[in-house]
Design a protein around this motif. Sequence first.
Motif, short mmCIF file in Angstrom:
data_model
loop_
_atom_site.label_atom_id
_atom_site.label_comp_id
_atom_site.label_asym_id
_atom_site.label_seq_id
_atom_site.Cartn_x
_atom_site.Cartn_y
_atom_site.Cartn_z
N LEU A 118 -7.10 0.04 10.61
CA LEU A 118 -6.51 -1.21 11.08
C LEU A 118 -7.16 -1.55 12.41
O LEU A 118 -7.04 -0.80 13.38
N ALA A 131 -0.46 -7.26 13.36
CA ALA A 131 -0.85 -5.85 13.20
C ALA A 131 0.35 -5.00 12.79
O ALA A 131 0.25 -4.16 11.88
N LEU A 132 1.49 -5.20 13.43
CA LEU A 132 2.68 -4.41 13.12
C LEU A 132 3.18 -4.71 11.71
O LEU A 132 3.62 -3.80 10.99
N PHE A 164 0.80 -2.94 9.37
CA PHE A 164 0.95 -1.49 9.49
C PHE A 164 2.14 -1.00 8.67
O PHE A 164 2.10 0.09 8.08
N LYS A 165 3.22 -1.78 8.64
CA LYS A 165 4.41 -1.39 7.89
C LYS A 165 4.18 -1.49 6.38
O LYS A 165 4.84 -0.81 5.60
N ARG A 190 -1.02 1.81 4.39
CA ARG A 190 -1.28 3.12 5.00
C ARG A 190 -2.67 3.13 5.62
O ARG A 190 -3.64 2.67 5.01
N PHE A 191 -2.77 3.65 6.85
CA PHE A 191 -4.06 3.69 7.54
C PHE A 191 -4.34 5.09 8.07
O PHE A 191 -3.44 5.84 8.40
N VAL A 207 -5.93 3.50 13.77
CA VAL A 207 -5.69 2.17 14.33
C VAL A 207 -6.59 2.01 15.55
O VAL A 207 -6.57 2.85 16.46
N ILE A 214 4.40 1.34 17.02
CA ILE A 214 3.86 2.18 15.93
C ILE A 214 4.36 3.61 16.06
O ILE A 214 4.78 4.23 15.08
N ASN A 265 5.64 6.24 13.41
CA ASN A 265 4.59 7.14 12.94
C ASN A 265 3.94 7.85 14.13
O ASN A 265 3.31 7.21 14.98
#
Length: 234
Positions: A8, A40-41, A44-45, A48-49, A52, A70, A74
Amino acid sequence: MSQKLRILLVEDEDHLLDAIKLNLELEGYKVHAVKDGKTALKIFKEERFNLVILDVMLPEMDGFQVCETIRLENTEVPILFLTAKNTSEDRVMGLKKGADDYLVKPFNLEELILRVGILVKRSLKSDDLKELNSYKIGDKTIYFNSFELKQDDGTVVPLTKKETMLLKLLIERKNEAVSREQILETVWNYDVYPSTRTIDNFILTFRKYFEPDQKNPIYFHSIRGVGYKFTEAN
Protein backbone atom coordinates in the motif's frame (compact mmCIF):
# COMPACT_ATOMS: atom_id res chain seq x y z
CA MET A 1 8.50 -12.55 -7.21
CA SER A 2 4.98 -13.65 -6.36
CA GLN A 3 2.12 -11.26 -6.96
CA LYS A 4 0.87 -12.11 -3.48
CA LEU A 5 3.40 -9.59 -2.14
CA ARG A 6 1.23 -6.49 -1.87
CA ILE A 7 2.22 -2.93 -0.99
CA LEU A 8 0.00 0.00 0.00
CA LEU A 9 1.65 3.22 -1.21
CA VAL A 10 0.37 6.53 0.22
CA GLU A 11 1.91 9.61 -1.43
CA ASP A 12 0.25 12.87 -2.53
CA GLU A 13 2.95 14.02 -4.99
CA ASP A 14 1.91 12.66 -8.39
CA HIS A 15 5.37 12.35 -9.94
CA LEU A 16 6.78 10.58 -6.87
CA LEU A 17 3.75 8.31 -6.56
CA ASP A 18 4.08 7.26 -10.21
CA ALA A 19 7.85 6.73 -10.01
CA ILE A 20 7.70 4.61 -6.84
CA LYS A 21 4.74 2.59 -8.12
CA LEU A 22 6.43 1.87 -11.44
CA ASN A 23 9.72 0.78 -9.86
CA LEU A 24 8.02 -1.47 -7.32
CA GLU A 25 5.89 -3.07 -10.03
CA LEU A 26 9.02 -3.71 -12.08
CA GLU A 27 10.31 -5.63 -9.05
CA GLY A 28 7.19 -7.79 -9.14
CA TYR A 29 5.16 -6.24 -6.32
CA LYS A 30 1.43 -5.58 -6.51
CA VAL A 31 1.05 -1.88 -5.60
CA HIS A 32 -2.14 -0.13 -4.53
CA ALA A 33 -1.38 3.61 -4.68
CA VAL A 34 -3.50 6.32 -3.03
CA LYS A 35 -3.00 10.03 -2.33
CA ASP A 36 -4.57 10.65 1.08
CA GLY A 37 -4.76 9.08 4.51
CA LYS A 38 -8.52 8.51 4.71
CA THR A 39 -8.53 6.51 1.47
CA ALA A 40 -5.47 4.59 2.67
CA LEU A 41 -7.21 3.51 5.88
CA LYS A 42 -10.31 2.43 3.96
CA ILE A 43 -8.24 0.30 1.57
CA PHE A 44 -6.13 -1.12 4.41
CA LYS A 45 -9.26 -2.42 6.16
CA GLU A 46 -10.50 -4.07 2.97
CA GLU A 47 -7.31 -5.74 1.74
CA ARG A 48 -4.20 -7.50 3.04
CA PHE A 49 -0.75 -5.94 2.57
CA ASN A 50 2.83 -7.03 3.21
CA LEU A 51 4.05 -3.43 3.56
CA VAL A 52 2.76 0.14 3.87
CA ILE A 53 4.84 3.00 2.40
CA LEU A 54 3.56 6.18 3.97
CA ASP A 55 4.33 9.83 3.27
CA VAL A 56 4.31 11.99 6.42
CA MET A 57 2.88 15.13 4.82
CA LEU A 58 -0.60 14.21 3.54
CA PRO A 59 -3.79 16.25 3.09
CA GLU A 60 -6.41 16.17 5.89
CA MET A 61 -4.77 13.38 7.88
CA ASP A 62 -0.96 13.19 8.17
CA GLY A 63 1.10 10.03 7.96
CA PHE A 64 1.63 9.83 11.72
CA GLN A 65 -2.15 9.70 12.28
CA VAL A 66 -2.54 7.06 9.57
CA CYS A 67 0.25 4.96 11.12
CA GLU A 68 -1.25 5.24 14.59
CA THR A 69 -4.66 4.14 13.31
CA ILE A 70 -3.18 1.17 11.45
CA ARG A 71 -1.31 0.08 14.57
CA LEU A 72 -4.53 -0.02 16.58
CA GLU A 73 -5.67 -2.83 14.30
CA ASN A 74 -2.44 -4.39 13.08
CA THR A 75 0.92 -4.50 14.88
CA GLU A 76 2.56 -6.82 12.36
CA VAL A 77 2.53 -5.14 8.94
CA PRO A 78 5.80 -3.21 8.34
CA ILE A 79 5.46 0.55 7.81
CA LEU A 80 8.06 2.65 5.97
CA PHE A 81 7.80 6.42 6.34
CA LEU A 82 8.78 8.85 3.57
CA THR A 83 9.44 12.39 4.73
CA ALA A 84 11.01 15.65 3.61
CA LYS A 85 12.07 16.34 7.20
CA ASN A 86 15.35 14.91 8.39
CA THR A 87 15.11 15.62 12.13
CA SER A 88 15.53 13.33 15.09
CA GLU A 89 12.17 14.50 16.44
CA ASP A 90 10.39 13.19 13.35
CA ARG A 91 12.27 9.90 13.51
CA VAL A 92 11.36 9.43 17.18
CA MET A 93 7.74 10.35 16.46
CA GLY A 94 7.62 7.83 13.62
CA LEU A 95 9.00 5.07 15.85
CA LYS A 96 6.58 5.93 18.65
CA LYS A 97 3.67 5.68 16.22
CA GLY A 98 4.90 2.24 15.17
CA ALA A 99 7.01 2.76 12.03
CA ASP A 100 9.68 0.19 11.13
CA ASP A 101 11.85 2.33 8.86
CA TYR A 102 12.34 5.90 7.69
CA LEU A 103 13.53 7.33 4.37
CA VAL A 104 14.21 11.03 3.82
CA LYS A 105 13.36 12.79 0.55
CA PRO A 106 14.99 13.08 -1.87
CA PHE A 107 16.03 9.43 -1.82
CA ASN A 108 17.61 6.96 -4.18
CA LEU A 109 15.02 4.60 -5.68
CA GLU A 110 17.47 1.72 -5.48
CA GLU A 111 17.80 2.27 -1.73
CA LEU A 112 14.02 2.32 -1.42
CA ILE A 113 13.77 -1.01 -3.26
CA LEU A 114 16.39 -2.56 -0.95
CA ARG A 115 14.60 -1.35 2.19
CA VAL A 116 11.27 -2.57 0.84
CA GLY A 117 12.78 -6.00 0.20
CA ILE A 118 14.08 -6.26 3.78
CA LEU A 119 10.76 -5.21 5.31
CA VAL A 120 8.68 -7.50 3.10
CA LYS A 121 10.96 -10.43 3.94
CA ARG A 122 10.45 -9.62 7.61
CA SER A 123 6.67 -9.61 7.17
CA LEU A 124 6.83 -13.04 5.53
CA LYS A 125 8.86 -14.38 8.46
CA SER A 126 6.23 -13.03 10.80
CA ASP A 127 3.45 -14.68 8.78
CA ASP A 128 5.32 -18.00 8.88
CA LEU A 129 5.71 -17.81 12.64
CA LYS A 130 2.04 -17.01 13.19
CA GLU A 131 1.25 -20.37 11.63
CA LEU A 132 3.37 -22.07 14.30
CA ASN A 133 1.93 -22.69 17.74
CA SER A 134 5.25 -23.78 19.19
CA TYR A 135 9.01 -23.38 18.84
CA LYS A 136 11.70 -25.73 20.20
CA ILE A 137 14.95 -24.47 21.72
CA GLY A 138 17.28 -27.22 22.97
CA ASP A 139 15.28 -29.64 25.10
CA LYS A 140 12.44 -27.16 25.72
CA THR A 141 9.42 -26.18 23.62
CA ILE A 142 7.62 -22.81 23.82
CA TYR A 143 3.85 -22.94 23.35
CA PHE A 144 2.83 -19.42 22.35
CA ASN A 145 -0.94 -19.85 22.67
CA SER A 146 -0.94 -21.42 26.14
CA PHE A 147 1.98 -19.34 27.54
CA GLU A 148 3.92 -22.44 28.56
CA LEU A 149 7.40 -23.83 28.34
CA LYS A 150 7.60 -27.64 28.30
CA GLN A 151 10.77 -29.66 28.81
CA ASP A 152 11.32 -32.98 27.11
CA ASP A 153 10.99 -34.68 30.52
CA GLY A 154 7.42 -33.32 30.81
CA THR A 155 8.14 -30.45 33.21
CA VAL A 156 5.93 -27.41 32.49
CA VAL A 157 7.00 -23.83 33.27
CA PRO A 158 4.32 -21.10 32.96
CA LEU A 159 5.32 -18.00 30.99
CA THR A 160 3.96 -14.49 31.43
CA LYS A 161 2.32 -12.78 28.48
CA LYS A 162 5.25 -10.37 28.08
CA GLU A 163 7.79 -13.19 28.26
CA THR A 164 5.88 -15.00 25.51
CA MET A 165 5.57 -11.85 23.35
CA LEU A 166 9.27 -11.03 23.70
CA LEU A 167 10.28 -14.61 22.91
CA LYS A 168 8.08 -14.56 19.82
CA LEU A 169 9.51 -11.23 18.66
CA LEU A 170 13.13 -12.35 19.08
CA ILE A 171 12.49 -15.72 17.43
CA GLU A 172 10.72 -14.23 14.41
CA ARG A 173 13.68 -11.86 14.00
CA LYS A 174 16.11 -14.78 14.40
CA ASN A 175 19.77 -13.79 13.79
CA GLU A 176 18.81 -10.08 13.65
CA ALA A 177 19.46 -7.43 16.30
CA VAL A 178 16.09 -6.16 17.55
CA SER A 179 16.10 -2.56 18.77
CA ARG A 180 14.63 -1.39 22.07
CA GLU A 181 12.17 0.71 20.04
CA GLN A 182 10.83 -2.38 18.29
CA ILE A 183 10.50 -4.18 21.63
CA LEU A 184 8.69 -1.18 23.12
CA GLU A 185 6.23 -1.01 20.25
CA THR A 186 5.55 -4.74 20.08
CA VAL A 187 5.73 -5.98 23.67
CA TRP A 188 4.99 -2.93 25.82
CA ASN A 189 2.93 -1.05 23.19
CA TYR A 190 4.40 2.21 24.55
CA ASP A 191 2.04 2.10 27.55
CA VAL A 192 5.07 2.13 29.82
CA TYR A 193 8.74 2.68 29.15
CA PRO A 194 10.80 -0.11 30.71
CA SER A 195 14.41 0.67 31.42
CA THR A 196 17.21 -1.16 29.68
CA ARG A 197 17.63 -3.07 32.94
CA THR A 198 14.01 -4.30 32.74
CA ILE A 199 14.55 -5.81 29.28
CA ASP A 200 17.94 -7.14 30.39
CA ASN A 201 16.18 -8.99 33.20
CA PHE A 202 13.91 -10.70 30.68
CA ILE A 203 16.98 -11.80 28.72
CA LEU A 204 18.58 -13.10 31.94
CA THR A 205 15.40 -15.09 32.64
CA PHE A 206 15.48 -16.57 29.13
CA ARG A 207 19.10 -17.60 29.69
CA LYS A 208 18.08 -19.41 32.89
CA TYR A 209 15.39 -21.23 30.91
CA PHE A 210 17.39 -22.15 27.81
CA GLU A 211 21.16 -21.67 28.11
CA PRO A 212 23.39 -24.62 29.06
CA ASP A 213 25.90 -22.03 30.36
CA GLN A 214 24.28 -18.71 31.34
CA LYS A 215 27.63 -16.87 31.37
CA ASN A 216 28.34 -17.94 27.79
CA PRO A 217 24.98 -17.66 26.03
CA ILE A 218 24.45 -19.29 22.66
CA TYR A 219 20.79 -18.31 22.14
CA PHE A 220 20.00 -14.94 23.75
CA HIS A 221 22.40 -12.04 23.30
CA SER A 222 22.52 -8.39 24.37
CA ILE A 223 23.94 -6.18 21.61
CA ARG A 224 25.48 -3.12 23.26
CA GLY A 225 24.00 0.13 22.01
CA VAL A 226 21.60 -1.66 19.67
CA GLY A 227 19.27 -4.12 21.35
CA TYR A 228 18.92 -7.89 21.61
CA LYS A 229 19.28 -10.93 19.40
CA PHE A 230 18.23 -14.60 19.32
CA THR A 231 20.40 -17.08 17.44
CA GLU A 232 20.13 -20.83 17.04
CA ALA A 233 23.05 -22.90 18.24
CA ASN A 234 25.10 -24.73 15.63
